[in-house]
Design a protein around this motif. Structure first.
Motif, short mmCIF file in Angstrom:
data_model
loop_
_atom_site.label_atom_id
_atom_site.label_comp_id
_atom_site.label_asym_id
_atom_site.label_seq_id
_atom_site.Cartn_x
_atom_site.Cartn_y
_atom_site.Cartn_z
N THR A 62 38.74 41.44 37.48
CA THR A 62 38.23 40.64 37.76
C THR A 62 37.63 39.87 36.39
O THR A 62 36.39 40.92 36.09
CB THR A 62 37.39 40.44 39.23
OG1 THR A 62 38.12 40.92 40.01
CG2 THR A 62 37.39 39.15 38.80
N ASP A 109 39.74 34.61 36.95
CA ASP A 109 39.72 35.09 37.95
C ASP A 109 39.40 34.11 38.93
O ASP A 109 39.68 33.38 40.06
CB ASP A 109 40.09 36.51 37.80
CG ASP A 109 40.66 37.26 37.95
OD1 ASP A 109 42.31 37.23 37.09
OD2 ASP A 109 40.51 38.36 37.03
N ILE A 110 37.56 33.85 38.45
CA ILE A 110 36.98 32.87 39.30
C ILE A 110 36.02 31.98 37.89
O ILE A 110 36.33 32.41 37.20
CB ILE A 110 36.40 34.11 40.38
CG1 ILE A 110 36.45 34.79 40.71
CG2 ILE A 110 35.02 33.18 40.72
CD1 ILE A 110 36.48 35.41 41.81
#
Length: 312
Positions: free
Chosen positions: A277, A294-295
């Motif tokens: 991630t 991803d974020i």
């Protein structure tokens, strides 16, 4: 049928996680046997760790005072002698493996396969080129031993299994006299090792200064993470170069990678392609890092990080 010899990487009596990842690559060959060689002055403790890696047939120990430090010129003649009877010799593509593998390949008179990321068959492999933007298929001669470094970021750690037998290997080989270990200059830190850490927090040019980089260290300590940096941050003198992540730094594959104030140059992205991630914090909404994150959080890191720490 393939028979693989994996050269264990270890330091201060502890096995490096790169060894278990190298065993995973060896398993992809579906070999007849996977043996792990531990070369050290006192190899027993490391050998016991290596023996618990699933898929390992046996562990060979080579005890020699000359192996107290991982000097390639000392280890290579011993590895080359051990390699007799093996179809493949695998080493991790870490500083240790990149130093040792070429010496072993030269002594065996074969060409080295570097950064192996996928196995097609016993002698056909895939490896990245052009900073990871392309993947090339390479074929090694079938009538020679294959000496390869394994791109550890592309392989998971092999699971733990039943303890394999440990055997002492007797090697008679003349070691060179032109190389001596003098000393090791190494930064001391209580944080996890960057190359093997499961969580990494990295800072870039956007952090602004060496003093401001303390905010990165504080967040990393909250998360129990290693600290990394972009090349721009290293070149600016914010942190030492051993923290650099990227094509000319360390290639890593943590479960969580937090990029703070990093724009996302291709050189840096090459080093984190296999991360689990990826979280990015940057004030520029068009930063390239957001394309792979991803974020993503757009904002001033100096305002956001204190809030994040408070939440943690």
């Amino acid at each position: 049928m393939a028979k693989v010899l994996v050269i264990a990487e270890h330091l201060d009596g502890q096995l490096n996680a790169s060894t278990a990842r190298t065993v995973s690559a060896a398993q992809a060959l579906s070999p007849e046997a996977i043996d792990v060689a531990v070369l050290a002055s006192e190899p027993d403790a490391v050998a016991a760790e290596a023996a618990r890696i699933a898929g390992v047939s046996r562990v060979l120990t080579v005890a020699n005072a000359a192996n107290a430090h991982p000097v390639a010129q000392m280890l290579a003649p011993q590895v080359a002698r051990l390699a007799d009877g093996y179809s493949h010799v695998f080493l991790p593509s870490t500083t240790f493996g990149k130093d040792l593998a070429p010496c072993v390949a030269a002594l065996l008179g074969v060409a080295q396969v570097s950064d192996l990321m996928a196995v097609e068959s016993a002698h056909v492999f895939k490896r990245p080129i052009y900073a990871g933007n392309a993947v090339v298929t390479v074929e090694a001669p079938v009538d020679q031993a294959v000496v390869a470094t394994i791109r550890t970021a592309s392989w998971p750690e092999a699971a733990q299994g039943d303890a394999a037998p440990v055997e002492a290997a007797s090697i008679e080989v003349e070691l060179p006299t032109h190389t001596r270990f003098i000393g090791l200059a190494q930064a001391k830190s209580d944080r996890p090792d960057l190359q093997g850490a499961k969580r990494v927090v990295s800072g870039g040019r956007g952090v602004g200064s060496k003093e401001n980089f303390e905010i990165i260290y504080k967040l990393a300590d909250r998360l129990g993470a290693a600290v990394g940096a972009s090349r721009a941050a290293v070149d600016a003198g914010y942190v030492p170069n051993e923290l650099q992540v990227g094509q000319t730094g360390k290639i890593i594959a943590p479960e969580l990678y937090v990029a703070i104030g990093i724009s996302g140059a291709i050189q840096h992205l090459t080093g984190i392609k296999d991360a689990g991630t990826i979280v990015a914090i940057n004030k520029d909404p068009d930063a390239a890092i957001f394309e792979i994150a991803d974020i993503g959080l757009v904002g001033d890191l100096f305002a956001l990080l204190p809030e994040l720490e408070a939440a943690l």
